[in-house]
Design a protein around this motif. Sequence first.
Motif, PDB file in Angstrom:
ATOM      1  N   PRO A 130     -77.161  -4.026   0.177  1.00 52.14           N
ATOM      2  CA  PRO A 130     -76.137  -5.029  -0.060  1.00 52.14           C
ATOM      3  C   PRO A 130     -76.162  -6.040   1.063  1.00 52.14           C
ATOM      4  O   PRO A 130     -76.851  -5.872   2.054  1.00 52.14           O
ATOM      5  N   GLU A 131     -75.422  -7.087   0.946  1.00 52.89           N
ATOM      6  CA  GLU A 131     -75.436  -8.182   1.918  1.00 52.89           C
ATOM      7  C   GLU A 131     -74.111  -8.256   2.651  1.00 52.89           C
ATOM      8  O   GLU A 131     -73.242  -9.057   2.318  1.00 52.89           O
ATOM      9  N   PRO A 132     -73.895  -7.361   3.658  1.00 54.99           N
ATOM     10  CA  PRO A 132     -72.632  -7.393   4.374  1.00 54.99           C
ATOM     11  C   PRO A 132     -72.417  -8.682   5.132  1.00 54.99           C
ATOM     12  O   PRO A 132     -71.309  -8.992   5.507  1.00 54.99           O
ATOM     13  N   GLY A 133     -73.461  -9.435   5.409  1.00 49.68           N
ATOM     14  CA  GLY A 133     -73.306 -10.650   6.184  1.00 49.68           C
ATOM     15  C   GLY A 133     -72.608 -11.759   5.429  1.00 49.68           C
ATOM     16  O   GLY A 133     -72.142 -12.718   6.025  1.00 49.68           O
ATOM     17  N   ALA A 138     -68.660  -8.788   2.113  1.00 46.78           N
ATOM     18  CA  ALA A 138     -68.601  -7.889   3.264  1.00 46.78           C
ATOM     19  C   ALA A 138     -67.668  -6.711   3.017  1.00 46.78           C
ATOM     20  O   ALA A 138     -68.022  -5.555   3.271  1.00 46.78           O
ATOM     21  N   GLU A 139     -66.471  -6.979   2.531  1.00 46.46           N
ATOM     22  CA  GLU A 139     -65.507  -5.900   2.328  1.00 46.46           C
ATOM     23  C   GLU A 139     -66.009  -4.917   1.281  1.00 46.46           C
ATOM     24  O   GLU A 139     -65.926  -3.695   1.467  1.00 46.46           O
ATOM     25  N   ARG A 140     -66.566  -5.420   0.212  1.00 45.51           N
ATOM     26  CA  ARG A 140     -67.090  -4.556  -0.837  1.00 45.51           C
ATOM     27  C   ARG A 140     -68.242  -3.708  -0.314  1.00 45.51           C
ATOM     28  O   ARG A 140     -68.333  -2.508  -0.589  1.00 45.51           O
ATOM     29  N   ALA A 141     -69.131  -4.329   0.461  1.00 43.82           N
ATOM     30  CA  ALA A 141     -70.277  -3.603   0.996  1.00 43.82           C
ATOM     31  C   ALA A 141     -69.834  -2.492   1.936  1.00 43.82           C
ATOM     32  O   ALA A 141     -70.357  -1.378   1.891  1.00 43.82           O
ATOM     33  N   LEU A 142     -68.858  -2.769   2.804  1.00 46.53           N
ATOM     34  CA  LEU A 142     -68.389  -1.752   3.735  1.00 46.53           C
ATOM     35  C   LEU A 142     -67.719  -0.594   3.003  1.00 46.53           C
ATOM     36  O   LEU A 142     -67.837   0.564   3.411  1.00 46.53           O
ATOM     37  N   GLU A 143     -67.021  -0.885   1.901  1.00 53.26           N
ATOM     38  CA  GLU A 143     -66.423   0.178   1.099  1.00 53.26           C
ATOM     39  C   GLU A 143     -67.503   1.082   0.519  1.00 53.26           C
ATOM     40  O   GLU A 143     -67.362   2.311   0.489  1.00 53.26           O
ATOM     41  N   LEU A 144     -68.585   0.477   0.037  1.00 56.34           N
ATOM     42  CA  LEU A 144     -69.682   1.264  -0.520  1.00 56.34           C
ATOM     43  C   LEU A 144     -70.370   2.085   0.573  1.00 56.34           C
ATOM     44  O   LEU A 144     -70.712   3.252   0.362  1.00 56.34           O
ATOM     45  N   ALA A 193     -78.435   1.481  -5.956  1.00 61.00           N
ATOM     46  CA  ALA A 193     -78.185   2.157  -7.227  1.00 61.00           C
ATOM     47  C   ALA A 193     -76.723   2.014  -7.642  1.00 61.00           C
ATOM     48  O   ALA A 193     -76.418   1.791  -8.828  1.00 61.00           O
ATOM     49  N   ARG A 194     -75.824   2.122  -6.678  1.00 60.82           N
ATOM     50  CA  ARG A 194     -74.404   2.001  -7.004  1.00 60.82           C
ATOM     51  C   ARG A 194     -74.040   0.577  -7.407  1.00 60.82           C
ATOM     52  O   ARG A 194     -73.227   0.364  -8.311  1.00 60.82           O
ATOM     53  N   LEU A 195     -74.634  -0.397  -6.734  1.00 56.05           N
ATOM     54  CA  LEU A 195     -74.390  -1.788  -7.110  1.00 56.05           C
ATOM     55  C   LEU A 195     -74.915  -2.066  -8.507  1.00 56.05           C
ATOM     56  O   LEU A 195     -74.261  -2.748  -9.305  1.00 56.05           O
ATOM     57  N   ASP A 196     -76.096  -1.524  -8.834  1.00 56.05           N
ATOM     58  CA  ASP A 196     -76.649  -1.702 -10.169  1.00 56.05           C
ATOM     59  C   ASP A 196     -75.760  -1.047 -11.213  1.00 56.05           C
ATOM     60  O   ASP A 196     -75.517  -1.608 -12.286  1.00 56.05           O
ATOM     61  N   ALA A 197     -75.252   0.158 -10.889  1.00 57.08           N
ATOM     62  CA  ALA A 197     -74.392   0.865 -11.828  1.00 57.08           C
ATOM     63  C   ALA A 197     -73.100   0.093 -12.068  1.00 57.08           C
ATOM     64  O   ALA A 197     -72.620  -0.013 -13.195  1.00 57.08           O
ATOM     65  N   ARG A 198     -72.540  -0.457 -10.992  1.00 58.35           N
ATOM     66  CA  ARG A 198     -71.318  -1.256 -11.141  1.00 58.35           C
ATOM     67  C   ARG A 198     -71.575  -2.500 -11.976  1.00 58.35           C
ATOM     68  O   ARG A 198     -70.783  -2.877 -12.822  1.00 58.35           O
ATOM     69  N   GLY A 199     -72.718  -3.130 -11.706  1.00 55.83           N
ATOM     70  CA  GLY A 199     -73.060  -4.330 -12.457  1.00 55.83           C
ATOM     71  C   GLY A 199     -73.240  -4.038 -13.932  1.00 55.83           C
ATOM     72  O   GLY A 199     -72.760  -4.780 -14.796  1.00 55.83           O
TER      73      GLY A 199
END
Length: 213
Positions: A130-133, A138-144, A193-199
Amino acid sequence: MGRRAGPRRASAHDGELGAAVARAQQGDETAFATAYRLVHPGLLGYLRGLVGDAAETVAAEAWQEIARDLGRFRGDGAGFRGWTAAIARRRALATPRHPEAGQREAASGPEPDGPESDGPESDGPESDGPEPGEPESAERALELIAGLPRDQAEAVLLRVVVGLDGPAAARVLGERPGAVRSSAHQGLRRLAARLDARGNGEDRSGTRDKRRR
């Protein structure tokens, strides 16, 4: 996934950071402010992944220690990032964990690939994460990241959020570079994988909504 974050992005400023730290050690307060500006965002993101809502407090305590012991530091800009991350981690470990932090201890299943052996480390960014930068993600990435097993979460945070290379991250964690590289790789694969699943879930939900209309 947009631009990739990682050691290369951070290292682009390491020359400026090293020069600022050197001046700050001579008592230049403006230079210390520059060093703070370059390091704090990544350090705070790392601490948010470790202690959640306590990150601001832990970061403030870490910066007090950094300022106090600045004269003892020896190294360049990249070394300063690692040094400050080690101080922040020590402070975080002494702080009661965020209620959700314990979730990192439980692995969510066996990995398809086994741990990688120690070998030459790449100073390039980890890929496919993910792209925390980016501020909006950022908030979504840190949660994941917080949902990863602890070893993977810390490796990803240090590599991608703080911007350390593999050996530097390994020094902060007290682990072998190969083990940290493997943890970061596995963690980024989980995140992808989690980002793909969410998408995919959002796409299916949107399709169902359209059909209902």
